[in-house]
Design an enzyme around this catalytic site. Structure first.
Site, short mmCIF file in Angstrom:
data_model
loop_
_atom_site.label_atom_id
_atom_site.label_comp_id
_atom_site.label_asym_id
_atom_site.label_seq_id
_atom_site.Cartn_x
_atom_site.Cartn_y
_atom_site.Cartn_z
N LYS A 36 12.19 -51.03 35.99
CA LYS A 36 12.09 -49.53 35.73
C LYS A 36 11.04 -48.70 34.97
O LYS A 36 10.50 -49.64 34.64
CB LYS A 36 13.77 -49.12 34.64
CG LYS A 36 14.40 -48.04 34.53
CD LYS A 36 15.49 -48.67 36.13
CE LYS A 36 16.28 -47.52 35.89
NZ LYS A 36 17.36 -47.75 36.96
N VAL A 145 28.96 -40.05 42.18
CA VAL A 145 29.93 -41.70 42.67
C VAL A 145 30.89 -40.87 42.26
O VAL A 145 32.08 -41.87 42.95
CB VAL A 145 29.38 -42.08 41.20
CG1 VAL A 145 29.89 -43.58 40.93
CG2 VAL A 145 27.69 -42.68 41.75
#
Ligand code: NAD
Length: 322
Positions: A36, A145
């Site tokens: 990340k 989402v």
């Protein structure tokens, strides 16, 4: 991208996030390590092409060991700007998505579908039913989402309750899906079968867990547990918890296949395995008496140890890559 108060704070967060990606990828059986990156800055005020291009050049300097994709504070267009200087960005390719619809690379549809599949596995395990007709589900956060998850559930016949801090997001689910409105205070505590947190982390905590009336928590938000011990607390309250990094892996699966050029059917088939992984976690939790989050960690570790042994890499080396 986030306005971290200090380098130390940013470093802590990036290490926590990259560790999470290692576990998520392993649990999803992907040939990836975990990585990340964070950019220190306010995405609303400090984002510029020059900054994103500098990030792209830096990614190029890592030679493909690390591939960046959009997350909090960044979007598909931002990743495209980084992509002027590097191939090592993902989640940006226009193609036919896993569901047969055109995709701009946004992983949210695959995340929502995977969460739906995982939620079904949890319902099957806890309630012994395949049919979602009449199932009561409360969704916190009706964003990229959450809205798509709501749509899948509606199509399967579920009854929905929704809450979002942005009234227009909530209204859309009410108008288009017939969902019922809830409030900030009650969305997690309604007398429903499933609570699906799809907004932010740390919502499962000392205060909320004893008040939950649903027997299942299955949502897409990352880092749902405020502290690791809340995993066991959920089990003590007889609540089946679908570990966040197991159920929300649809997006990383989609991003992985974008780079491989797989067919939509192949991507969908892989996202479908989220249901099998969760069923394995739930069964192992029943057998051992250990909470589901702990089992998910164990299973991920087994998978990346096996994989790194096979590839002849030390686990810590692989954990930094990808
Ligand atoms: P999003 O920003 O599109 O949606 C989040 C929604 O939650 C927004 O509509 C926002 O208004 C709402 N919200 C914020 N705070 C809230 C609160 N206190 N109460 C109710 N609603 C609130 O984000 P998204 O892409 O839908 O992601 C949702 C969650 O899923 C995040 O935690 C994200 O990290 C996680 N996740 C997303 C993906 C993906 O592919 N997008 C993949 C893995 C995990």
């Amino acid at each position: 991208m986030f306005p971290y108060a200090s380098d130390e704070e940013a470093l802590r967060d990036v290490l926590r996030l990259s560790r999470g990606m290692t576990y998520k990828s392993a649990l999803a059986n992907l040939d990836l390590g975990g990585g990340k990156s964070v950019i220190i800055g306010d995405p609303r005020k400090q984002k510029s092409d020059a900054l994103l291009e500098a990030m792209g050049r830096h990614l190029e300097g890592l030679g493909g060991q690390y591939i960046a994709a959009e997350d909090s504070g960044t979007s598909v267009p931002d990743l495209k700007v980084m992509g002027r200087h590097t191939q090592h960005v993902a989640g940006i390719a226009s193609r036919i998505g896993f569901d047969g619809n055109p995709s701009n690379g946004d992983p949210s549809p695959a995340t929502a579908y995977g969460t739906f599949i995982g939620l079904k596995a949890a319902v099957k395990h806890k309630l012994g039913q395949d049919n979602l007709s009449g199932l009561k589900v409360a969704i916190q956060g009706i964003g990229n989402v959450g809205f798509r998850l709501a749509k899948h559930l509606k199509e399967a016949g579920a009854d929905l309750w929704v809450y979002d801090i942005h009234a227009e997001n909530m209204q859309r689910a009410i108008d288009e899906l017939g969902a019922k409105p809830a409030s900030a205070e009650d969305i997690l505590f309604l007398p429903v079968d499933v609570v699906a947190p799809c907004a932010m982390g740390a919502v499962l905590n000392d205060r909320s867990i004893p008040e939950l009336k649903a027997g299942i928590v299955a949502g897409a938000a990352n880092n749902l547990l405020d502290r690791p011990e809340h995993d066991a607390m959920l089990r003590q309250h007889n609540i089946l918890y679908a570990p966040d990094f197991a159920i929300n892996a649809g997006g990383i699966i989609d991003v992985f296949y974008e780079r491989k050029g797989a067919s939509p059917d192949q991507v969908r088939a892989h996202v479908d395995t989220i249901g099998d992984t969760l069923t394995e976690i739930f069964n192992r939790s029943d057998r051992t008496g250990l909470p589901t989050g702990e089992i998910a960690n164990e299973l991920a570790e087994e998978r990346f140890r096996k994989h790194t042994a096979g590839a002849g890499l030390a686990p810590e080396r692989l954990a930094c890559a990808g």
